[in-house]
Design an enzyme around this catalytic site. Structure first.
Site, mmCIF file in Angstrom:
data_model
loop_
_atom_site.group_PDB
_atom_site.id
_atom_site.type_symbol
_atom_site.label_atom_id
_atom_site.label_comp_id
_atom_site.label_asym_id
_atom_site.label_seq_id
_atom_site.Cartn_x
_atom_site.Cartn_y
_atom_site.Cartn_z
ATOM 1 N N ASN A 128 -1.141 2.461 5.763
ATOM 2 C CA ASN A 128 -0.299 1.407 5.200
ATOM 3 C C ASN A 128 0.198 0.598 6.386
ATOM 4 O O ASN A 128 0.601 1.170 7.391
ATOM 5 C CB ASN A 128 0.854 2.086 4.443
ATOM 6 C CG ASN A 128 2.010 1.154 4.178
ATOM 7 O OD1 ASN A 128 1.824 -0.048 4.040
ATOM 8 N ND2 ASN A 128 3.206 1.715 4.120
ATOM 9 N N GLY A 129 0.145 -0.737 6.300
ATOM 10 C CA GLY A 129 0.579 -1.579 7.417
ATOM 11 C C GLY A 129 -0.574 -2.446 7.877
ATOM 12 O O GLY A 129 -1.540 -2.647 7.142
ATOM 13 N N LYS B 60 10.963 -16.023 -10.772
ATOM 14 C CA LYS B 60 10.620 -15.017 -11.790
ATOM 15 C C LYS B 60 9.459 -15.507 -12.644
ATOM 16 O O LYS B 60 8.516 -14.764 -12.900
ATOM 17 C CB LYS B 60 11.806 -14.727 -12.719
ATOM 18 C CG LYS B 60 12.925 -13.879 -12.208
ATOM 19 C CD LYS B 60 12.635 -12.414 -12.033
ATOM 20 C CE LYS B 60 12.056 -12.134 -10.678
ATOM 21 N NZ LYS B 60 12.937 -11.828 -9.612
ATOM 22 N N LYS C 167 5.880 -4.163 -4.575
ATOM 23 C CA LYS C 167 7.340 -3.972 -4.616
ATOM 24 C C LYS C 167 7.965 -3.998 -3.232
ATOM 25 O O LYS C 167 9.081 -4.465 -3.067
ATOM 26 C CB LYS C 167 7.641 -2.638 -5.304
ATOM 27 C CG LYS C 167 9.100 -2.405 -5.595
ATOM 28 C CD LYS C 167 9.507 -3.116 -6.851
ATOM 29 C CE LYS C 167 10.994 -3.024 -7.108
ATOM 30 N NZ LYS C 167 11.441 -4.090 -8.003
ATOM 31 N N GLU D 284 15.873 -18.675 -8.509
ATOM 32 C CA GLU D 284 15.474 -17.338 -8.968
ATOM 33 C C GLU D 284 14.717 -17.427 -10.299
ATOM 34 O O GLU D 284 13.725 -16.726 -10.511
ATOM 35 C CB GLU D 284 16.724 -16.451 -9.080
ATOM 36 C CG GLU D 284 16.509 -15.037 -9.600
ATOM 37 C CD GLU D 284 15.546 -14.192 -8.769
ATOM 38 O OE1 GLU D 284 15.117 -14.628 -7.687
ATOM 39 O OE2 GLU D 284 15.207 -13.095 -9.234
ATOM 40 N N HIS E 255 15.503 -37.709 -6.875
ATOM 41 C CA HIS E 255 14.943 -38.100 -5.576
ATOM 42 C C HIS E 255 13.471 -37.731 -5.436
ATOM 43 O O HIS E 255 12.967 -37.636 -4.320
ATOM 44 C CB HIS E 255 15.760 -37.472 -4.439
ATOM 45 C CG HIS E 255 17.183 -37.937 -4.427
ATOM 46 N ND1 HIS E 255 17.541 -39.220 -4.097
ATOM 47 C CD2 HIS E 255 18.331 -37.298 -4.770
ATOM 48 C CE1 HIS E 255 18.850 -39.346 -4.205
ATOM 49 N NE2 HIS E 255 19.359 -38.195 -4.623
ATOM 50 N N TRP F 14 -2.820 -2.741 -1.557
ATOM 51 C CA TRP F 14 -2.475 -4.166 -1.750
ATOM 52 C C TRP F 14 -3.248 -4.887 -0.654
ATOM 53 O O TRP F 14 -2.944 -4.749 0.529
ATOM 54 C CB TRP F 14 -0.970 -4.370 -1.587
ATOM 55 C CG TRP F 14 -0.526 -5.773 -1.843
ATOM 56 C CD1 TRP F 14 -0.224 -6.324 -3.058
ATOM 57 C CD2 TRP F 14 -0.310 -6.807 -0.870
ATOM 58 N NE1 TRP F 14 0.155 -7.630 -2.893
ATOM 59 C CE2 TRP F 14 0.117 -7.957 -1.559
ATOM 60 C CE3 TRP F 14 -0.432 -6.872 0.516
ATOM 61 C CZ2 TRP F 14 0.416 -9.149 -0.927
ATOM 62 C CZ3 TRP F 14 -0.134 -8.071 1.156
ATOM 63 C CH2 TRP F 14 0.292 -9.188 0.426
ATOM 64 N N ARG G 146 3.587 -0.204 -5.016
ATOM 65 C CA ARG G 146 3.381 -0.744 -3.667
ATOM 66 C C ARG G 146 2.069 -1.523 -3.533
ATOM 67 O O ARG G 146 1.779 -2.096 -2.484
ATOM 68 C CB ARG G 146 3.384 0.387 -2.640
ATOM 69 C CG ARG G 146 4.654 1.191 -2.619
ATOM 70 C CD ARG G 146 4.556 2.321 -1.639
ATOM 71 N NE ARG G 146 4.582 1.837 -0.276
ATOM 72 C CZ ARG G 146 5.673 1.629 0.427
ATOM 73 N NH1 ARG G 146 6.848 1.889 -0.099
ATOM 74 N NH2 ARG G 146 5.617 1.186 1.660
ATOM 75 N N GLU H 299 6.163 -15.504 -10.703
ATOM 76 C CA GLU H 299 5.674 -14.166 -10.364
ATOM 77 C C GLU H 299 4.947 -13.473 -11.501
ATOM 78 O O GLU H 299 3.942 -12.820 -11.280
ATOM 79 C CB GLU H 299 6.848 -13.272 -9.938
ATOM 80 C CG GLU H 299 7.397 -13.584 -8.584
ATOM 81 C CD GLU H 299 8.439 -12.560 -8.160
ATOM 82 O OE1 GLU H 299 9.483 -12.469 -8.831
ATOM 83 O OE2 GLU H 299 8.208 -11.853 -7.170
ATOM 84 N N CYS I 124 0.836 -1.194 0.000
ATOM 85 C CA CYS I 124 0.000 0.000 0.000
ATOM 86 C C CYS I 124 0.876 1.252 0.000
ATOM 87 O O CYS I 124 1.965 1.272 0.554
ATOM 88 C CB CYS I 124 -0.927 0.084 1.200
ATOM 89 S SG CYS I 124 -2.028 -1.307 1.355
HETATM 90 O O1 M6R Z 1 12.541 -5.512 -0.971
HETATM 91 P P1 M6R Z 1 13.071 -6.879 -0.728
HETATM 92 O O2 M6R Z 1 14.279 -7.184 -1.525
HETATM 93 O O3 M6R Z 1 13.308 -7.157 0.723
HETATM 94 O O4 M6R Z 1 11.921 -7.855 -1.194
HETATM 95 C C1 M6R Z 1 11.955 -9.209 -0.889
HETATM 96 C C2 M6R Z 1 10.932 -9.962 -1.708
HETATM 97 O O5 M6R Z 1 9.645 -9.536 -1.394
HETATM 98 C C3 M6R Z 1 11.174 -9.771 -3.207
HETATM 99 O O6 M6R Z 1 12.447 -10.167 -3.570
HETATM 100 C C4 M6R Z 1 10.138 -10.537 -4.029
HETATM 101 O O7 M6R Z 1 10.413 -11.895 -3.983
HETATM 102 C C5 M6R Z 1 10.129 -9.949 -5.428
HETATM 103 N N1 M6R Z 1 8.813 -9.927 -5.931
HETATM 104 C C6 M6R Z 1 11.079 -10.624 -6.361
HETATM 105 O O8 M6R Z 1 10.890 -10.371 -7.699
#
Ligand code: M6R
Length: 634
Positions: A106-107, A513, A629, A509, A532, A80, A27, A516, A2
């Site tokens: 926010n929070g 990606k 983000k 990773e 395994h 969010w 956000r 996501e 947010c």
């Molecule tokens: O801001 P941060 O690097 O602490 O964020 C951590 C994760 O939330 C962040 O890496 C998340 O996995 C992203 N969406 C990766 O693309």
């Protein structure tokens, strides 16, 4: 999670709020809203207008354009969802029963259930499922009590109501609130969620993050936990938790990139992938400048004493940052010889290992705002502070792309990765920046602890210097390969990523990606682990992406790939061209670099392939569903 924004001044608030929200949309973007107060000519009281919509900010823009939202005072929010679905009724601002008090937050208010029950017993009717809605009702109750005591409506009264309500709120919050009866007062409060005040010309603003302020002012005042403030057209009054007036000089926003510009790219993510050669170039200029002595070919970001007496390292992070930490741990252990453990910050908070002596704790977070990472670092610091034994002294380092973030206010040693603003919600160039930060630390520790010869350290440093050109070339080449391959994934539901050793985190990773942004189920495994269990998943419909970079595990990874091929899986290789790599149905050709630096290159096809698969499916690459983000909730 947010974004909130607020403004009070001489200009119409709504356009400023909408522009601020545009900068904060990363956000959260499932609904948005704003409230403004318009002064009425015949009375000192104002009229509060509130507009809220489901979906992206464009919907709010359209509504405000159509119906207007007058006034020089206002607050805005981009959401969010945490409590309650992304519907208009749950969008902020939330109001009290009279509709005169409006709040954005926010929070998370953790004790919202008990507060809600108590308010409901008093007859308050709620109109949303959110945790936030308790706040305007609690404020309205305090305002009523204060006016019964004979207080006249004023900014000071609104501030006092916030001061009285704050101790009853548990959890994390950044709040902005307005009241129709005080059209010249904006009240803000902060606890464990970011909130920055901006001092503009003829106006004062507040926002969850600096990009929302950068278009209006470069003079900022980041708020501290527990503080509340009153913003009026005349100035700012800042108070601490005990309601003691605070005097603090504002700071200037640093000159880093604050402009949100896609250039000629279709999406921010693609632009940011392409910017990685530049990220590497800038990092090399800063950390590996020419002319450094052979015995120390890296510019140390910290004094010598920082590296002394460290026997082990623990890394706390989430998501992609944790993957960077895993590569970092491999380097710190295998190259620099320092035992290093990586933790999910969210797990570490509630199950930390027994205290180890002489430990450096590293928090990795591109946003510098991730609640789990910040809380894990704070918890670790607190338990070490209470130890009288000097061996357990707390030494912490934060690796971030946002040196002005909450992390920097919490941790005294900060490594700024300097990747520039990253707008795409998924991390790409900030991941590369985090990796580079770990390469720098590895060189520094290896040299300071004398675990490697000068030659080995200088070879690694020289290899890193060749990186920008290599990145430029493979980004261009792999962009084209990924684009032509993307259509093959239109029906794909599962993908397996394999890597070993230093490239195992890159397989993780790659899978993250893809999940996501394309919403395809993907898993990363250490290649040797496939037999395994995961091998049971393989058939013609499950592609396997295998990272086979020259080094100690090269042949092993190729054998694991063969096992997948024998089960009819479509095989995609991230490997150098050669007879051994002919087993791959598609090859992303890689330069024959040393294994140490291979993750910096092998991650590129992971990012590009995910991008093109998602773009081919017509998905919103820069704002994937359900993500944000900075994850500022636990
Ligand atoms: O801001 P941060 O690097 O602490 O964020 C951590 C994760 O939330 C962040 O890496 C998340 O996995 C992203 N969406 C990766 O693309």
């Amino acid at each position: 999670m947010c974004g909130i924004v607020g403004v009070i001044g001489s200009r119409e608030a709504a356009p400023l709020l909408l522009e601020g929200l545009r900068q904060l949309e990363y956000r959260g973007y499932d609904s948005s809203g704003l409230a403004t107060i318009n002064t009425q000519e015949d009375s000192s009281c104002g009229h509060l207008t509130c507009k809220r919509v489901k979906g992206k900010l464009g919907n709010l823009n359209a509504l405000v354009e159509k119906e207007g939202s007058p006034g020089h005072l206002g607050i805005g929010h981009t959401r969010w969802a945490t409590h309650g679905k992304p519907e208009e009724c749950n969008a902020h601002p939330h109001r009290d029963v009279s509709g005169e008090v409006a709040v954005v937050q926010n929070g998370i208010i953790e004790n919202h259930r008990s507060l809600r029950q108590a308010l409901e017993k008093e007859g308050v009717e709620f109109s949303s499922e959110t945790d936030t809605e308790v706040v305007p009702h609690l404020i309205a109750r305090e305002l009523k009590l204060l006016s019964k005591d004979g207080r006249q409506a004023s900014g000071a009264m609104l501030l006092e109501a916030m001061h009285r309500v704050s101790p009853n709120l548990r959890g994390s919050y950044a709040i902005a609130l307005i009241w129709a009866q005080t059209p010249d007062a904006l009240v803000v409060a902060k606890r464990q969620a970011p909130l920055v005040i901006g001092l503009g010309e003829g106006e004062f603003l507040c926002a969850s993050d600096t990009p929302a302020l950068a278009g209006f002012t470069r003079t900022i005042l980041p708020m501290e936990d527990g503080e509340i403030a009153l913003l009026t057209p005349l100035g700012i009054e800042l108070y601490d938790e005990k309601y003691k007036r605070q005097k603090r000089s504002p700071a200037l926003l640093s000159g880093v990139e604050h402009v949100v510009d896609k250039r000629n790219f279709r999406h921010f993510m693609l632009k940011e992938i392409h910017e990685q050669s530049e990220t590497a170039e800038l990092w090399i200029a800063r950390h590996l400048p020419t002319g450094l002595p052979l015995e120390l070919p890296v510019a140390l970001p910290f004094q010598d004493s920082f590296y002394e007496g460290i026997d082990q390292i623990q890394i706390l992070a989430c998501g992609t940052s944790r993957h960077a930490g895993l590569v970092g741990a491999y380097l710190l252990e295998q190259f620099a010889g320092i035992p290093t453990t990586v933790f999910y910050a969210s797990e570490f908070r509630y199950a930390p290992p027994p205290l180890a002596p002489n430990t450096l704790t590293i928090g990795v977070t591109q946003s510098g705002e991730t609640a789990d990472t910040l809380a894990a670092l704070a918890m670790e610091d607190a338990r070490r502070q209470t130890c009288n034994d000097l061996k357990f002294i707390s030494r912490q380092l934060g690796i971030t792309n946002r040196p002005e973030s909450s992390l920097s206010r919490q941790v005294s040693n900060i490594l700024d990765i300097g990747a520039g603003l990253e707008i795409g919600v998924v991390a790409t160039k900030t991941f590369l920046g985090q990796l580079l930060a770990f390469y720098g630390l590895t060189l520094a520790f290896a040299a300071r602890h004398k675990r490697r010869s000068y030659e080995e350290i200088n070879t690694l440093s020289d290899e890193l210097k060749a990186l920008p050109n290599q990145l430029r070339e493979i980004i261009k080449q792999h962009d084209a390969i990924s684009e032509s391959l993307a259509h093959k994934f239109s029906e794909t539901q599962d993908v397996i990523f394999l890597g070993r050793g230093i490239n195992y985190p890159i397989a993780l990773e790659g899978a993250l990606k893809l999940k996501e942004i394309s919403y395809i189920h993907a898993e990363g495994y250490p290649a040797g682990e496939m037999k395994h269990g995961p091998i049971a998943l393989l058939d013609t419909k499950v592609p396997v992406i295998s990272i086979a970079m020259p080094g100690v595990v090269f042949d092993k990874v190729l054998s694991n790939a063969q096992e997948a091929k024998a089960r009819d899986a479509e095989l995609i290789g991230i490997a150098p061209i050669g007879s051994e790599t002919e087993i791959f149905d598609t090859l992303f050709p890689m330069p024959k670099v040393s294994e140490w630096i291979s993750p910096l290159l092998s991650v590129i096809p992971m990012q590009l392939l995910s991008y093109h698969i998602a773009a081919h499916r017509g998905l919103d690459v820069d704002q994937p569903r359900n993500l944000a983000k900075s994850v500022t909730v636990e």
